[in-house]
Design a protein around this motif. Structure first.
Motif, PDB file in Angstrom:
ATOM      1  N   ILE A   1      60.711 -18.182  16.081  1.00  0.00           N
ATOM      2  CA  ILE A   1      61.372 -16.928  16.632  1.00  0.00           C
ATOM      3  C   ILE A   1      60.661 -16.530  17.876  1.00  0.00           C
ATOM      4  N   THR A   2      59.409 -16.562  17.879  1.00  0.00           N
ATOM      5  CA  THR A   2      58.633 -15.994  18.974  1.00  0.00           C
ATOM      6  C   THR A   2      58.913 -16.804  20.114  1.00  0.00           C
ATOM      7  N   LEU A   3      59.194 -18.156  20.029  1.00  0.00           N
ATOM      8  CA  LEU A   3      59.261 -18.836  21.351  1.00  0.00           C
ATOM      9  C   LEU A   3      60.661 -18.784  21.729  1.00  0.00           C
TER      10      LEU A   3
ATOM     11  N   ASP B   1      51.657 -18.173  22.101  1.00  0.00           N
ATOM     12  CA  ASP B   1      52.114 -17.311  23.193  1.00  0.00           C
ATOM     13  C   ASP B   1      52.950 -18.310  24.038  1.00  0.00           C
ATOM     14  N   SER B   2      53.307 -17.391  25.429  1.00  0.00           N
ATOM     15  CA  SER B   2      54.090 -18.312  26.343  1.00  0.00           C
ATOM     16  C   SER B   2      53.359 -19.427  27.056  1.00  0.00           C
TER      17      SER B   2
ATOM     18  N   ILE C   1      50.331 -17.828  15.758  1.00  0.00           N
ATOM     19  CA  ILE C   1      50.765 -17.455  16.915  1.00  0.00           C
ATOM     20  C   ILE C   1      50.915 -18.457  18.081  1.00  0.00           C
TER      21      ILE C   1
ATOM     22  N   GLU D   1      62.259 -15.926  21.472  1.00  0.00           N
ATOM     23  CA  GLU D   1      62.467 -14.804  22.307  1.00  0.00           C
ATOM     24  C   GLU D   1      61.738 -14.572  23.475  1.00  0.00           C
ATOM     25  N   LEU D   2      60.576 -15.582  23.663  1.00  0.00           N
ATOM     26  CA  LEU D   2      60.200 -15.640  25.057  1.00  0.00           C
ATOM     27  C   LEU D   2      61.037 -16.386  25.879  1.00  0.00           C
TER      28      LEU D   2
ATOM     29  N   ALA E   1      58.079 -17.914  12.243  1.00  0.00           N
ATOM     30  CA  ALA E   1      57.641 -17.000  13.254  1.00  0.00           C
ATOM     31  C   ALA E   1      57.205 -17.446  14.588  1.00  0.00           C
ATOM     32  N   VAL E   2      56.664 -18.861  14.533  1.00  0.00           N
ATOM     33  CA  VAL E   2      56.585 -19.063  15.791  1.00  0.00           C
ATOM     34  C   VAL E   2      57.816 -19.634  16.585  1.00  0.00           C
TER      35      VAL E   2
END
Length: 128
Positions: free
Chosen positions: A88-90, A56-57, A54, A92-93, A85-86
């Motif tokens: 995608i998260t970045l 995070d922002s 993970i 999305e953030l 997944a990382v």
């Protein structure tokens, strides 16, 4: 306090993050890495995040900040091993990590650093 090891490999520094990053550890890495860039006169930094599940922002911003600080200190930065997944998260953030070069693995990342530094040396040589 725990620290992330920074290895020197010729003109480059290699950082392999093997633990979950928390804010204090990320800030310590930023401080340690900028100091090592200067003391080792490094031309490139490769950060392997393949073990991170993970990001995070805050950690995403820290990676961008590390790359920006490295550029100011005349070193290129490449982040390798980003999991889908990382990524995608970045996105999305809303973090684009501008200025951060990426590669799939350490081998490709080192090649990218080598090419960037050779290209930069050619450019600097032609303008001198």
């Amino acid at each position: 306090m725990e620290r992330i090891p920074i290895l020197k490999m010729g003109d480059y520094l290699l950082v392999t993050i093997q633990v979950d990053m928390h804010d204090r550890l990320a800030m310590a890495l930023q401080d340690d890495l900028t100091g090592r860039i200067v003391s080792a006169r490094s031309k490139g930094v490769l950060i392997d995040i393949s073990a991170l599940e993970i990001v995070d922002s805050f950690i995403g911003r820290m990676l961008g900040d590390i790359a920006a600080m490295s550029r100011v200190l005349d070193a290129e930065t490449v982040v390798v091993g980003m999991r889908p997944a990382v990524a995608i998260t970045l996105v999305e953030l809303g973090l684009s990590l501008s200025g951060v070069r990426t590669a799939l693995n350490v081998e490709r990342g080192m090649e990218l650093l080598r090419r960037r530094i050779v290209d930069q040396a050619r450019t600097d040589g032609s303008t001198a």
